[in-house]
Design a protein around this motif. Sequence first.
Motif, mmCIF file in Angstrom:
data_model
loop_
_atom_site.group_PDB
_atom_site.id
_atom_site.type_symbol
_atom_site.label_atom_id
_atom_site.label_comp_id
_atom_site.label_asym_id
_atom_site.label_seq_id
_atom_site.Cartn_x
_atom_site.Cartn_y
_atom_site.Cartn_z
ATOM 1 N N GLN A 13 2.948 43.248 -28.988
ATOM 2 C CA GLN A 13 3.352 42.775 -27.668
ATOM 3 C C GLN A 13 3.754 43.942 -26.775
ATOM 4 O O GLN A 13 3.379 44.002 -25.604
ATOM 5 N N ALA A 14 4.521 44.882 -27.325
ATOM 6 C CA ALA A 14 4.982 46.017 -26.528
ATOM 7 C C ALA A 14 3.815 46.908 -26.111
ATOM 8 O O ALA A 14 3.733 47.345 -24.958
ATOM 9 N N GLU A 15 2.899 47.180 -27.044
ATOM 10 C CA GLU A 15 1.763 48.029 -26.680
ATOM 11 C C GLU A 15 0.842 47.322 -25.697
ATOM 12 O O GLU A 15 0.342 47.926 -24.746
ATOM 13 N N GLY A 16 0.606 46.018 -25.917
ATOM 14 C CA GLY A 16 -0.234 45.275 -24.987
ATOM 15 C C GLY A 16 0.334 45.289 -23.582
ATOM 16 O O GLY A 16 -0.388 45.511 -22.597
ATOM 17 N N HIS A 17 1.641 45.066 -23.468
ATOM 18 C CA HIS A 17 2.293 45.133 -22.159
ATOM 19 C C HIS A 17 2.168 46.535 -21.571
ATOM 20 O O HIS A 17 1.864 46.708 -20.386
ATOM 21 N N GLY A 18 2.379 47.551 -22.411
ATOM 22 C CA GLY A 18 2.268 48.924 -21.932
ATOM 23 C C GLY A 18 0.876 49.244 -21.423
ATOM 24 O O GLY A 18 0.712 49.939 -20.413
ATOM 25 N N LEU A 19 -0.147 48.736 -22.094
ATOM 26 C CA LEU A 19 -1.520 48.966 -21.648
ATOM 27 C C LEU A 19 -1.788 48.298 -20.303
ATOM 28 O O LEU A 19 -2.467 48.868 -19.437
ATOM 29 N N ARG A 20 -1.258 47.100 -20.108
ATOM 30 C CA ARG A 20 -1.429 46.444 -18.803
ATOM 31 C C ARG A 20 -0.736 47.241 -17.704
ATOM 32 O O ARG A 20 -1.243 47.336 -16.580
ATOM 33 N N MET A 21 0.418 47.827 -18.025
ATOM 34 C CA MET A 21 1.107 48.650 -17.032
ATOM 35 C C MET A 21 0.313 49.917 -16.721
ATOM 36 O O MET A 21 0.267 50.374 -15.576
ATOM 37 N N VAL A 22 -0.321 50.510 -17.742
ATOM 38 C CA VAL A 22 -1.178 51.676 -17.521
ATOM 39 C C VAL A 22 -2.331 51.311 -16.594
ATOM 40 O O VAL A 22 -2.676 52.057 -15.665
ATOM 41 N N ILE A 23 -2.942 50.157 -16.834
ATOM 42 C CA ILE A 23 -4.040 49.695 -15.976
ATOM 43 C C ILE A 23 -3.545 49.513 -14.545
ATOM 44 O O ILE A 23 -4.227 49.876 -13.578
ATOM 45 N N MET A 65 -10.207 53.172 -16.878
ATOM 46 C CA MET A 65 -9.736 51.898 -17.423
ATOM 47 C C MET A 65 -10.459 51.462 -18.695
ATOM 48 O O MET A 65 -10.021 50.515 -19.353
ATOM 49 N N ASP A 66 -11.552 52.118 -19.047
ATOM 50 C CA ASP A 66 -12.309 51.687 -20.223
ATOM 51 C C ASP A 66 -11.469 51.756 -21.498
ATOM 52 O O ASP A 66 -11.450 50.807 -22.296
ATOM 53 N N GLU A 67 -10.783 52.861 -21.698
ATOM 54 C CA GLU A 67 -10.023 53.036 -22.938
ATOM 55 C C GLU A 67 -8.871 52.045 -23.070
ATOM 56 O O GLU A 67 -8.736 51.398 -24.122
ATOM 57 N N PRO A 68 -8.013 51.875 -22.049
ATOM 58 C CA PRO A 68 -6.931 50.892 -22.228
ATOM 59 C C PRO A 68 -7.435 49.465 -22.388
ATOM 60 O O PRO A 68 -6.863 48.690 -23.165
ATOM 61 N N PHE A 69 -8.511 49.093 -21.697
ATOM 62 C CA PHE A 69 -9.029 47.733 -21.864
ATOM 63 C C PHE A 69 -9.628 47.541 -23.259
ATOM 64 O O PHE A 69 -9.465 46.480 -23.871
#
Length: 295
Positions: A13-23, A65-69
């Motif tokens: 959950q924390a990493e997923g949220h962090g990835l959305r913030m990076v995007i 955005m390719d890598e975080p998605f």
Amino acid sequence: MGSERSRDWHSRQAEGHGLRMVIGELARAAAAPGWARLVVRRAQVGAHALTTVTRDDHEIAAQGMDEPFQRLRELSYQAGGGTWFICELEFSSGGRGYTGRVDSSAPPFEDVPPVAALAELTAFPREDPPGWLLAALPTAVPFGLPTTYGDHYDRWRHRPGNHRPLPIAGELAYLPATTMTARDFGESREPGGHLVYLTEQADDLEHGHLMLSCHREAYWVGRHDLRGAREGVRSVTLNGAVLRLELTPGAADALETETVFEVRLDLPPKTIGQLRSALADLFRSAVRAPELIGF
């Protein structure tokens, strides 16, 4: 994608949220100033992907955005259920939050390349693939590869949020905190260290709290549920019965707050005076101390 926040990811959950913030940061960086609404849409099957970013309903170019998605798809994978094909995220200029949705059944493209369909079911096997995905296959349904996306989080299932899967269908929403009410204040001192805390319930750190600590020349700020940041406070204002923290975007995201966070002090005037003195003392030894206003 080397985000500083990645060091603090302790669950899917924390990493997923962090990835959305990076995007979101990548979208903000691509948008010209003055925007009100940014929408990022990712459509993907296998390695066949399309990312569309719109600024106030006008498409703009964005990079990185390719890598975080891709990582977000991996973390979202559910055994037997697959992962999402469509992810939409919406960001507004007035805050750090986002809303959106993910979809694991609707076709993301009018035409899906056969090799993409094959790669999808190999990397993300599912028990009941949608008809459009089966129709795109060039062969029979492939044997899925063993999946270990984010398996290191499973070794720490006792930590909050580690056992919850990321959504592959439905709505997404992140609403950062803007305020809390403090009904108790405390502090502790030791050689080289100073801790100040405010809690929503007297003598209860298990519920909502705000902590500021300084050890030698560095300081930290933290909230409940392991949320915290090293430094990142631009200013601290004490105005009557309101304590206001102005934070950097990175610190706000780590704390899951907006960049301005207010603490309403439900405390006697004498206690507020003690808080004023304690915070002034705490930041005195910090090299990169925030600006103190009202002290």
